[in-house]
Write a protein that holds these residues in place. Structure first.
Motif, short mmCIF file in Angstrom:
data_model
loop_
_atom_site.label_atom_id
_atom_site.label_comp_id
_atom_site.label_asym_id
_atom_site.label_seq_id
_atom_site.Cartn_x
_atom_site.Cartn_y
_atom_site.Cartn_z
N ALA A 1 0.83 -1.21 0.00
CA ALA A 1 0.00 0.00 0.00
C ALA A 1 0.86 1.26 0.00
N ALA A 2 1.96 1.24 0.76
CA ALA A 2 2.84 2.40 0.81
C ALA A 2 3.53 2.62 -0.53
N SER A 3 3.91 1.54 -1.21
CA SER A 3 4.56 1.65 -2.51
C SER A 3 3.62 2.29 -3.53
N GLN A 4 2.37 1.88 -3.52
CA GLN A 4 1.40 2.47 -4.44
C GLN A 4 1.19 3.95 -4.13
N THR A 5 1.14 4.27 -2.85
CA THR A 5 0.98 5.67 -2.45
C THR A 5 2.17 6.51 -2.90
N ILE B 1 -1.22 4.22 6.31
CA ILE B 1 -0.92 4.73 4.98
C ILE B 1 -1.17 6.24 4.91
N GLN B 2 -2.20 6.69 5.59
CA GLN B 2 -2.46 8.13 5.63
C GLN B 2 -1.29 8.87 6.27
N GLU B 3 -0.75 8.30 7.34
CA GLU B 3 0.40 8.91 8.00
C GLU B 3 1.64 8.85 7.10
N PHE B 4 1.81 7.72 6.40
CA PHE B 4 2.93 7.59 5.46
C PHE B 4 2.83 8.63 4.35
N ARG B 5 1.63 8.82 3.82
CA ARG B 5 1.42 9.79 2.76
C ARG B 5 1.82 11.20 3.22
N ALA B 6 1.44 11.55 4.43
CA ALA B 6 1.75 12.88 4.94
C ALA B 6 3.26 13.07 5.09
N LEU B 7 3.95 12.06 5.60
CA LEU B 7 5.40 12.17 5.77
C LEU B 7 6.12 12.23 4.42
N ALA B 8 5.69 11.37 3.48
CA ALA B 8 6.31 11.38 2.16
C ALA B 8 6.08 12.71 1.46
N GLN B 9 4.89 13.27 1.61
CA GLN B 9 4.60 14.56 0.98
C GLN B 9 5.46 15.66 1.59
#
Length: 593
Positions: A97-101, A154-162
């Motif tokens: 899921a993180a890879s797709q995000t 995944i929501q937290e991962f998205r925020a950090l990656a962004q």
């Protein structure tokens, strides 16, 4: 039933820790005695003779055992929680899921880079960036990771990656034309991600068999492009040009003065060791002289010609001078190309002299080495194959993510000259035929990241012509910029560009009338305003005491329109300084003669 965590037990334990310790010790002794005599002297003796009035040995031991059982249960619970947190971090579904995000975020990011309002450098003051980076760490979760569901994670991962993308330096933006760090080929980053996610490392062959094969295959292919004789040369990959320079010069030092490496300051040398170095050589050469025990004051700079290239006649004069003064020349260090203006030293003439006087030739071709792929520009590195050691960065003009630096030795017998230490726990004497594949014998690193996957993947996917294309296009763009500078009033080119590095000045009449110190300060301040605005990223240089702007075309998508915009921006920002400094008449020193 006894409450293991009851306050009564905890109170008894807290008040009688010494007695409990003595009772437990006595209990062990009594157990040994009971097995021989079948008697039970304990705990009755303690109840009658030793313990303070009102205390029962049985009661103390029950409380102690209850507390011990509770501690074990707590430990088991904590370990179970720890395992759950680890399993959550290693969950393949989370990775998927993180890879797709991340793929989605990177794609969106790439599509915005050429938009006019996308900043090149996301500038913030150092203290602000540090504070916000710390805040993210301080806000990290302290609860059980296993309790967080996948969508939340995944929501937290998205925020950090962004955040990483929003705060990073956008080198893929075509208005990035600063340092010699490229807008790396995007797919190279994906190949490199395989290295990172699976943690591919190497030192001995068995730890990285495929990584070793990839590295040796690339050494063979690039070395052949340089012009080394197949079967006679060798090389290695290390983390950056500075380490490559250090390793190459260490091999030269050990070849010439091995006693420095073994005896250090106690070495009795017949002649004082020196390095003969291009006056424009990279500062890592000076650092290497310091580390290698040669000494920074033992670097003799070779004068340059009018094009800032090493002057062969000056080199020969310096060689003869060193011989007459009983100085041992460890190596001659040439550049292909040098950092200040991108000048390529005349390697054929330098190699002739080094062969004539039997001196190790080391060439720092970190930036210009890949010109060997280009039919148009390979003449710039003609003679590179004659050097004893060559530094060649894939993370510059091959447009591979940092760091991936190659070091070549013309003579493969020198592959172990730099490092000869033993590590019995690593290298297997039962398989001596594999020693040549244990690349940790050649590098300063022991555990070394497998940093060739990206280059291998891009080469296999697109072919070597892509590397020639990248050289040709970026060099051509630099030529276009030179023409624009010559056609635009008040700009001057400091040199005749040989590659994708261009140094230039803005010199309108009002600025030229100022003292040199003020001219320099205005150049520095213009550049600072440009990079902090995010409009462009360029760097500065100082040539012969006078400040200048310096660009390196490290994005093959940079166009003439971008370069025109840069010149307009410089003019606009310079006008803001007009009148800020008082114009003072500069002294004409010719009038004093």
């Amino acid at each position: 039933m006894l409450n293991l965590f009851g306050s009564e037990n905890l109170s008894i334990i807290a008040e009688n820790r010494i007695w409990i310790s003595r009772l437990n010790s006595e209990l062990l002794n009594c157990q040994n005695l009971s097995s021989r005599t079948h008697s039970r002297p304990f705990p009755d003796r303690y109840n009658r003779e030793i313990l303070p009035a009102g205390l029962s040995a049985d009661r103390l031991l029950i409380a102690s055992k209850a507390h011990s059982d509770a501690s074990k249960m707590t430990d088991n619970f904590e370990l179970k929680s720890a395992r759950s947190r680890i399993e959550a971090a290693y969950d393949p579904d989370l990775l998927s899921a993180a890879s797709q995000t991340l793929s989605e975020l990177l794609t969106l990011h790439a599509r915005t880079l050429d938009e006019p309002d996308t900043p090149v450098l996301n500038w913030r003051a150092p203290a602000e960036n540090l504070q916000q980076a710390l805040e993210q760490l301080l806000q990290a979760p302290t609860t059980d990771l296993a309790t967080s569901d996948l969508p939340q994670r995944i929501q937290e991962f998205r925020a950090l990656a962004q955040t990483l993308l929003d705060r990073g330096h956008n080198l893929q933006n075509p208005r990035y034309i600063g340092h010699q760090v490229p807008a790396s080929i995007p797919l190279a980053g994906l190949f490199d991600a395989i290295t990172a996610v699976t943690n591919q490392v190497m030192a001995v062959y068995e730890m990285g068999p495929w990584a070793t094969a990839v590295e040796l295959a690339l050494i063979e292919m690039i070395g052949t492009e340089i012009g080394f004789t197949p079967g006679e040369f060798t090389g290695l990959v290390t983390h950056g040009g500075s380490l490559a320079n250090l390793t190459g010069l260490l091999a030269a030092r050990n070849q010439s003065c091995p006693e420095i490496g073994t005896l250090g300051p106690q070495a009795q040398l017949e002649a004082s060791p020196v390095l003969l170095v291009s006056a424009d050589a990279h500062y890592s050469v000076t650092r290497s002289a310091n580390i290698l025990g040669i000494g920074t004051e033992q670097i003799l700079k070779i004068p340059l010609d009018e094009h800032r290239r090493m002057h062969p006649l000056a080199l020969e004069e310096l060689i003869l001078e060193c011989r007459s003064e009983n100085r041992k020349i460890i190596a001659v260090v040439a550049c292909a190309c040098a950092t200040p203006i991108g000048a390529f030293d005349p390697l054929e003439q330098i190699a002739d002299l080094c062969e004539k006087y039997q001196i190790w030739l080391h060439v720092d071709a970190a930036h210009g080495g890949p010109t060997c792929f280009s039919k148009r520009h390979r003449h710039l590195t003609q003679g590179l194959h004659r050097a004893d050691s060559v530094v060649f960065d894939a993370h510059k003009m091959m447009f591979i993510p940092a760091l991936s630096a190659f070091l070549f030795f013309k003579n493969k017998a020198h592959r172990f000259t730099a490092f000869q230490q033993q590590a019995p726990y690593l290298f297997d004497p039962s398989a001596p035929e594999i020693a040549d594949y244990d690349l940790g014998l050649r590098t300063i690193e022991c555990t070394k990241r497998a940093n060739s996957y990206a280059l291998w993947g891009i080469w296999a996917l697109f072919g070597k012509q892509l590397f020639a294309d990248l050289v040709d296009v970026t060099f051509e763009t630099a030529g276009i910029f030179q023409r624009l500078l010559q056609e635009t009033p008040d700009f001057e080119v400091v040199h005749e560009p040989e590659c994708n590095i261009v140094v230039f000045r803005y010199q309108p009449a009002w600025l030229a009338a100022l003292p040199l110190e003020q001219q320099n300060m205005i150049h520095f301040r213009i550049r600072r305003q440009i990079i902090e605005s995010g409009e462009f990223y360029i760097v500065h240089s100082v040539i012969d005491g006078q400040a200048a702007f310096r660009i390196t075309v490290m994005n093959p998508l940079t166009t003439e329109a971008h370069l025109k915009q840069l010149l307009n921006s410089i003019c606009s920002k310079a006008n803001h300084f007009k009148g800020e400094f008082p114009v003072t008449r500069q002294t004409d020193h010719c009038e004093q003669t």
